[in-house]
Write a protein that holds these residues in place. Sequence first.
Motif, PDB file in Angstrom:
ATOM      1  N   ILE A 145       0.887  -1.164   0.000  1.00  0.00           N
ATOM      2  CA  ILE A 145       0.000   0.000   0.000  1.00  0.00           C
ATOM      3  C   ILE A 145       0.922   1.209   0.000  1.00  0.00           C
ATOM      4  N   CYS A 146       0.774   2.082  -0.971  1.00  0.00           N
ATOM      5  CA  CYS A 146       1.602   3.278  -1.024  1.00  0.00           C
ATOM      6  C   CYS A 146       0.776   4.485  -0.578  1.00  0.00           C
ATOM      7  N   PHE A 147       1.294   5.199   0.399  1.00  0.00           N
ATOM      8  CA  PHE A 147       0.633   6.369   0.963  1.00  0.00           C
ATOM      9  C   PHE A 147       1.402   7.608   0.534  1.00  0.00           C
ATOM     10  N   SER A 148       0.686   8.636   0.113  1.00  0.00           N
ATOM     11  CA  SER A 148       1.387   9.868  -0.239  1.00  0.00           C
ATOM     12  C   SER A 148       1.966  10.509   1.013  1.00  0.00           C
ATOM     13  N   SER A 149       1.189  10.587   2.077  1.00  0.00           N
ATOM     14  CA  SER A 149       1.731  11.147   3.318  1.00  0.00           C
ATOM     15  C   SER A 149       1.139  10.507   4.554  1.00  0.00           C
ATOM     16  N   GLY A 157      12.277   3.608   5.359  1.00  0.00           N
ATOM     17  CA  GLY A 157      11.534   4.865   5.355  1.00  0.00           C
ATOM     18  C   GLY A 157      10.711   5.080   4.098  1.00  0.00           C
ATOM     19  N   SER A 158      10.431   4.017   3.371  1.00  0.00           N
ATOM     20  CA  SER A 158       9.644   4.096   2.144  1.00  0.00           C
ATOM     21  C   SER A 158       8.238   4.606   2.439  1.00  0.00           C
ATOM     22  N   SER A 159       7.571   5.154   1.420  1.00  0.00           N
ATOM     23  CA  SER A 159       6.190   5.595   1.598  1.00  0.00           C
ATOM     24  C   SER A 159       5.216   4.455   1.281  1.00  0.00           C
TER      25      SER A 159
END
Length: 138
Positions: A31-35, A82-84
């Motif tokens: 799951i990739c989160f912008s912030s 620390g990946s998003s």
Amino acid sequence: MVAACTSAPDEQAADADWMTDARLGEQVDRICFSSSIDNFRAPSRDTVIVEKGVNDEYLIQTFGNCYNLRNAQALSLDTFGGSSCLSKGDAIFAYDSVFGPDKTDIGPVRCPIKAIYEWNEDAAEAEEDSEDAASDGS
């Protein structure tokens, strides 16, 4: 690290066997989160549902040592390097306070992620509607 606040636990999902739940979708790699995540709810000791945006929900299964996940008021996500993006092997930390840890808290348990699945909250309603239609036609 990402934190969010929770809504009340989803008791229906807590009592259900989530592996056979109509809302459970395909397993995904990440799951990739912008912030940040927008919300979460913890239906069981070993799973949490996170919301990303308006329509994207995911059920995250942990390895089962997350005794405080069900009552979490805040989450912290620990991604590799620390990946998003959150993926298998990354971890969730659950906190009893909306504000995360404080000096009086016992440190949170690291909850390694075992698997991530798409979650469709509307699928349960669609299944009920089709069952109702089938019983009306009998």
